[in-house]
Design a protein around this motif. Structure first.
Motif, PDB file in Angstrom:
ATOM      1  N   SER A 327     -35.646  36.366  10.862  1.00 34.70           N
ATOM      2  CA  SER A 327     -36.750  35.993   9.979  1.00 34.70           C
ATOM      3  C   SER A 327     -37.700  37.162   9.752  1.00 34.70           C
ATOM      4  O   SER A 327     -38.183  37.379   8.626  1.00 34.70           O
ATOM      5  N   VAL A 328     -37.984  37.929  10.809  1.00 34.86           N
ATOM      6  CA  VAL A 328     -38.849  39.099  10.659  1.00 34.86           C
ATOM      7  C   VAL A 328     -38.223  40.097   9.688  1.00 34.86           C
ATOM      8  O   VAL A 328     -38.904  40.654   8.811  1.00 34.86           O
ATOM      9  N   LEU A 329     -36.925  40.322   9.805  1.00 37.02           N
ATOM     10  CA  LEU A 329     -36.249  41.256   8.901  1.00 37.02           C
ATOM     11  C   LEU A 329     -36.298  40.744   7.466  1.00 37.02           C
ATOM     12  O   LEU A 329     -36.544  41.511   6.524  1.00 37.02           O
ATOM     13  N   ASP A 330     -36.097  39.444   7.286  1.00 37.81           N
ATOM     14  CA  ASP A 330     -36.168  38.867   5.934  1.00 37.81           C
ATOM     15  C   ASP A 330     -37.578  38.985   5.359  1.00 37.81           C
ATOM     16  O   ASP A 330     -37.754  39.216   4.160  1.00 37.81           O
ATOM     17  N   LEU A 331     -38.595  38.810   6.207  1.00 39.65           N
ATOM     18  CA  LEU A 331     -39.981  38.983   5.749  1.00 39.65           C
ATOM     19  C   LEU A 331     -40.216  40.424   5.299  1.00 39.65           C
ATOM     20  O   LEU A 331     -40.870  40.664   4.275  1.00 39.65           O
ATOM     21  N   MET A 332     -39.707  41.383   6.034  1.00 39.81           N
ATOM     22  CA  MET A 332     -39.865  42.787   5.669  1.00 39.81           C
ATOM     23  C   MET A 332     -39.117  43.117   4.380  1.00 39.81           C
ATOM     24  O   MET A 332     -39.565  43.966   3.596  1.00 39.81           O
ATOM     25  N   ASN A 333     -37.983  42.447   4.177  1.00 42.16           N
ATOM     26  CA  ASN A 333     -37.190  42.690   2.971  1.00 42.16           C
ATOM     27  C   ASN A 333     -37.703  41.907   1.772  1.00 42.16           C
ATOM     28  O   ASN A 333     -37.193  42.072   0.650  1.00 42.16           O
ATOM     29  N   GLY A 334     -38.681  41.019   1.999  1.00 38.56           N
ATOM     30  CA  GLY A 334     -39.238  40.232   0.892  1.00 38.56           C
ATOM     31  C   GLY A 334     -38.410  39.047   0.503  1.00 38.56           C
ATOM     32  O   GLY A 334     -38.642  38.427  -0.557  1.00 38.56           O
ATOM     33  N   THR A 335     -37.388  38.681   1.319  1.00 38.82           N
ATOM     34  CA  THR A 335     -36.543  37.526   0.988  1.00 38.82           C
ATOM     35  C   THR A 335     -37.035  36.261   1.675  1.00 38.82           C
ATOM     36  O   THR A 335     -36.443  35.192   1.508  1.00 38.82           O
ATOM     37  N   GLU A 336     -38.098  36.374   2.443  1.00 37.36           N
ATOM     38  CA  GLU A 336     -38.705  35.226   3.082  1.00 37.36           C
ATOM     39  C   GLU A 336     -40.217  35.454   3.055  1.00 37.36           C
ATOM     40  O   GLU A 336     -40.690  36.591   3.144  1.00 37.36           O
ATOM     41  N   GLU A 337     -40.964  34.376   2.925  1.00 38.35           N
ATOM     42  CA  GLU A 337     -42.419  34.483   2.825  1.00 38.35           C
ATOM     43  C   GLU A 337     -43.075  34.084   4.142  1.00 38.35           C
ATOM     44  O   GLU A 337     -42.569  33.229   4.882  1.00 38.35           O
ATOM     45  N   LEU A 338     -44.217  34.731   4.423  1.00 36.40           N
ATOM     46  CA  LEU A 338     -45.005  34.380   5.615  1.00 36.40           C
ATOM     47  C   LEU A 338     -45.615  32.996   5.425  1.00 36.40           C
ATOM     48  O   LEU A 338     -45.935  32.597   4.309  1.00 36.40           O
TER      49      LEU A 338
END
Length: 338
Positions: A327-338
């Motif tokens: 999830s942290v990696l997806d947040l950094m990649n912009g594919t998941e939102e905080l």
């Protein structure tokens, strides 16, 4: 003859009255020191599990250089000749004494006694063998339990979500621009360097992100896993897992705190000024660091569960940490939102 010449020409300790008695005391003291310290200076002692690999290597290398390694690796029979028998006995006693002095932990000595070691035997081969057995049994247990988690898999399915495997997600995180090119401090729980070389990426004292990460760690699953409030179904052939964290009377409060945590922190004037001062991207980078730390705590506690002798917690902790790393990696990649 002057007094100084008389002093030089006398015994090594001088020729003063009472010198013979002083000589005897000094010799007794020197003999006691030899008996206490042994023939060789001690190197770093083997106290903790992580000390063992270096300790074992240094013991073998040391006695190889001394020409005595056969006493710890082979059965060396007692000599029939008196002269060589005395040497054999002295070498055995000194080597055994040396090994014991480098393993000073009473817990380890008690453990190897349970395995069959006899303190009065003075057999260096047996002492070395039982110390190895104690520490290597722990490694074997760790490998068996961590093997369940299948760290080497490229991907894992958890609750129908396809996740990058542990090695894969760590590799991507390590190379990510937000961690390489920006001053994003990594959380380093319990001395575990999550992304390898932590030089320049350590945590400073008073970093609130660490405290928040520990709070999230407790709120988002740790306490329930510790209490056994989970159900795990595994299809290891397909690397597919279903992990359900059970509900309990206080779950709404716990989940509510975890959900509103960053919003409440950002709304505090003192906390917000600190965040804006130290974070390159304000609240967003603060939350990313805290969530990376939260994931790292689960990964670290996966190993700690082995020390607590609760192997049933290893896979739930590992899978939870793996999901949060993804999830942290997806947040950094912009594919998941905080």
């Amino acid at each position: 003859m002057t007094r100084s010449k008389r002093f030089v020409q006398a015994t090594p300790f001088g020729g003063l009255p009472g010198q013979d008695q002083l000589n005897a005391v000094l010799m007794q003291f020197m003999r006691s020191q030899i008996q206490t310290q042994g023939r060789w200076a001690l190197f770093d002692k083997c106290v903790k599990q992580e000390d063992y690999p270096t300790w074992r290597k240094r013991i073998i290398n040391h006695f190889t250089r001394e020409g005595l390694v056969h006493h710890i690796l082979e059965v060396v029979p007692e000599s029939a000749e008196e002269a060589t028998k005395a040497v054999w006995e002295t070498d055995r006693n000194d080597i055994d004494h040396y090994i014991r002095k480098t393993v000073p932990c009473n817990r380890v000595l008690a453990s190897i006694e349970d395995l069959g070691w006899e303190e009065t035997e003075r057999n260096p081969k047996k002492t070395f063998h039982f110390v190895r057995q104690h520490f290597e049994a722990h490694f074997g247990r760790m490998e068996r339990h961590l093997g369940i988690a299948r760290l080497e898999q490229s991907s894992v399915t958890l609750n129908s979500r396809r996740l990058r495997g542990f090695v894969a997600v760590i590799r991507e995180l390590s190379a990510h621009s937000k961690l390489v090119n920006e001053p994003v401090t990594l959380i380093n729980p319990r001395g575990v360097h999550l992304l390898g070389d932590s030089q320049g990426k350590g945590i400073e004292h008073g970093d609130y992100a660490y405290d928040v990460s520990k709070l999230l760690f407790s709120l988002t699953g740790l306490s329930r896993i510790r209490k056994g409030l989970f159900d795990l179904v595994a299809d290891t052939g397909r690397q597919s897992y279903t992990l359900t964290i059970r509900q309990h009377p206080g779950i709404d409060t716990v989940d509510g705190v975890a959900y509103r945590l960053f919003q409440e922190l950002a709304g505090n004037d003192v906390m917000r000024r600190w965040i804006d001062k130290v974070e390159p991207d304000g609240v967003r980078s603060f939350e990313l660091r805290a969530r990376l730390g939260e994931a790292a705590h689960f990964v670290a506690d996966c190993v700690c569960a082995l020390g607590r002798n609760v192997p049933q917690e290893v896979v739930p902790l590992f899978l939870t940490g793996l999901k949060k790393l993804n999830s942290v990696l997806d947040l950094m990649n912009g594919t998941e939102e905080l």
